[in-house]
Write an enzyme that holds these catalytic residues in place. Structure first.
Site, mmCIF file in Angstrom:
data_model
loop_
_atom_site.group_PDB
_atom_site.id
_atom_site.type_symbol
_atom_site.label_atom_id
_atom_site.label_comp_id
_atom_site.label_asym_id
_atom_site.label_seq_id
_atom_site.Cartn_x
_atom_site.Cartn_y
_atom_site.Cartn_z
ATOM 1 N N GLU A 30 0.850 -1.197 0.000
ATOM 2 C CA GLU A 30 0.000 0.000 0.000
ATOM 3 C C GLU A 30 0.882 1.241 0.000
ATOM 4 O O GLU A 30 1.802 1.347 0.814
ATOM 5 C CB GLU A 30 -0.906 -0.009 1.226
ATOM 6 C CG GLU A 30 -1.729 1.240 1.448
ATOM 7 C CD GLU A 30 -2.648 1.561 0.295
ATOM 8 O OE1 GLU A 30 -2.597 2.714 -0.194
ATOM 9 O OE2 GLU A 30 -3.421 0.681 -0.125
ATOM 10 N N ILE A 31 0.605 2.184 -0.912
ATOM 11 C CA ILE A 31 1.461 3.357 -1.051
ATOM 12 C C ILE A 31 1.143 4.439 -0.027
ATOM 13 O O ILE A 31 2.007 5.237 0.338
ATOM 14 C CB ILE A 31 1.365 3.921 -2.486
ATOM 15 C CG1 ILE A 31 2.488 4.930 -2.745
ATOM 16 C CG2 ILE A 31 0.000 4.553 -2.733
ATOM 17 C CD1 ILE A 31 2.581 5.390 -4.188
ATOM 18 N N CYS A 90 -7.406 -5.294 -6.625
ATOM 19 C CA CYS A 90 -8.804 -5.114 -6.225
ATOM 20 C C CYS A 90 -9.197 -3.638 -6.207
ATOM 21 O O CYS A 90 -8.591 -2.842 -5.471
ATOM 22 C CB CYS A 90 -9.041 -5.718 -4.841
ATOM 23 S SG CYS A 90 -8.647 -7.478 -4.731
ATOM 24 N N ASP A 115 -7.499 2.404 -8.572
ATOM 25 C CA ASP A 115 -7.899 3.752 -8.981
ATOM 26 C C ASP A 115 -8.187 3.748 -10.481
ATOM 27 O O ASP A 115 -7.327 3.392 -11.283
ATOM 28 C CB ASP A 115 -6.755 4.720 -8.663
ATOM 29 C CG ASP A 115 -7.146 6.177 -8.853
ATOM 30 O OD1 ASP A 115 -8.145 6.440 -9.558
ATOM 31 O OD2 ASP A 115 -6.457 7.052 -8.310
ATOM 32 N N GLU A 174 -12.930 -3.796 1.935
ATOM 33 C CA GLU A 174 -13.738 -2.653 2.342
ATOM 34 C C GLU A 174 -14.419 -2.003 1.141
ATOM 35 O O GLU A 174 -15.564 -1.558 1.218
ATOM 36 C CB GLU A 174 -12.865 -1.630 3.075
ATOM 37 C CG GLU A 174 -12.496 -2.015 4.496
ATOM 38 C CD GLU A 174 -11.410 -3.073 4.564
ATOM 39 O OE1 GLU A 174 -11.177 -3.614 5.655
ATOM 40 O OE2 GLU A 174 -10.797 -3.380 3.515
ATOM 41 N N GLU A 175 -13.715 -1.957 0.016
ATOM 42 C CA GLU A 175 -14.291 -1.340 -1.177
ATOM 43 C C GLU A 175 -15.440 -2.180 -1.729
ATOM 44 O O GLU A 175 -16.452 -1.639 -2.195
ATOM 45 C CB GLU A 175 -13.203 -1.164 -2.248
ATOM 46 C CG GLU A 175 -13.574 -0.240 -3.380
ATOM 47 C CD GLU A 175 -13.777 1.201 -2.953
ATOM 48 O OE1 GLU A 175 -14.579 1.914 -3.606
ATOM 49 O OE2 GLU A 175 -13.140 1.623 -1.969
#
Length: 284
Positions: A125-126, A180, A183, A259-260
């Site tokens: 994760e960035i 998943c 963006d 979560e998305e």
């Protein structure tokens, strides 16, 4: 009269207390808020290994750490990976095989952990605050399950996979790559920032072993067609049939656990899924 503490300071105080007091309770998202997207082309302050052999995985998977293996030096490994040019850190009893690119708040990792108990899974994760949330979440789950090996097989690090994926993984190391709800970058001039592209697909092909699978899911139909088009056009990938896709237990977890995906469910949106298998390299 003391001034009220602002929200930013409250978040900083909460996270510092988590580190100092030990993480036994699941972290609260409101103290790890960050913008939904990050500019992948910016020079973020990131740590990354010079080569996969220089990566110290023991801090992410301590239950699987073994003795130090230093083929060229007996010096201890440095904490900073960027400058660890001549040191070889502690190895693991098994390698990371599953990666969730842009893991968000870690829902997929947590759900997959008991389903793939003998496999090491990594979230990348960035966004710094979000990556820290996942790390604290994993630490809390491990603390809450002290008598089992639950959640010892998952970890999360902050990384920009568009730039440094080959720094972390050897050729053919991975068996699964999850992408998943990435963006969508709707504007045409932003398409170069999409996580699936001709160039990046070659990096996924490099890291995946033959038979490995790329899992994609999105609620944006245009992005779904984009990912399908680019992966189908790549000579190293072949799309998996819907019958085989539906029989894969990881697909249903990917469809419901993140979560998305839950957000899309609440909004009664559609989810578009496509899986691609890494093919054998042709003979020279």
């Amino acid at each position: 009269m003391t001034e009220p503490v602002n929200k930013k300071q409250k978040r900083a105080d909460y996270r510092q207390a988590q580190k100092e007091n030990g993480i036994s309770e699941l972290p609260r998202k409101r103290f790890y808020r960050q913008r939904a997207h990050a500019n992948v082309f910016s020079d973020h302050k990131l740590e990354y290994p010079k080569t996969p052999d220089h990566m110290d995985w023991s801090t992410y998977f301590p239950a699987f750490a073994t003795t130090t293996d230093s083929p060229s030096t007996s010096q201890p490994a440095e904490t900073s990976l960027v400058n660890a040019a001549d040191t070889y850190p502690k190895k693991l009893s098994k390698e990371v095989e599953v990666v969730d690119i842009g893991c968000g708040f870690g829902g997929l990792l947590v759900a997959l952990a008991p389903v793939l108990p003998d496999t090491l899974l990594l979230g990348m994760e960035i966004r710094s605050s979000v990556a820290e949330y996942v790390q604290h979440r994993i630490a809390a789950l491990r603390t809450q399950n002290p008598d089992t090996n639950l959640y010892q097989n998952i970890g999360c690090l902050r990384a920009n996979t568009m730039k440094f994926l080959p720094n972390f993984f050897r050729k053919g190391q991975l068996t699964k790559v999850f992408i998943c709800f990435p963006d969508p970058h709707f504007k045409h001039r932003k398409h170069k920032a999409r996580i699936v592209s001709t160039t990046l697909n070659s990096e996924y092909a490099y890291a995946l072993r033959p038979g490995g699978i790329v899992y994609t899911i999105t609620d944006v139909e245009d992005l779904h067609y984009w990912m399908v088009q680019h992966l189908e056009a790549h000579p190293s990938f072949q799309r998996i049939s819907e019958e085989e896709q539906d029989a894969d237990p990881c697909v249903e977890i990917m469809r419901t656990a993140t979560e998305e995906s839950k957000k899309v469910e609440r909004n009664k949106g559609q989810k578009f899924i496509a899986l691609f298998r890494r093919l054998e390299d042709p003979p020279w």
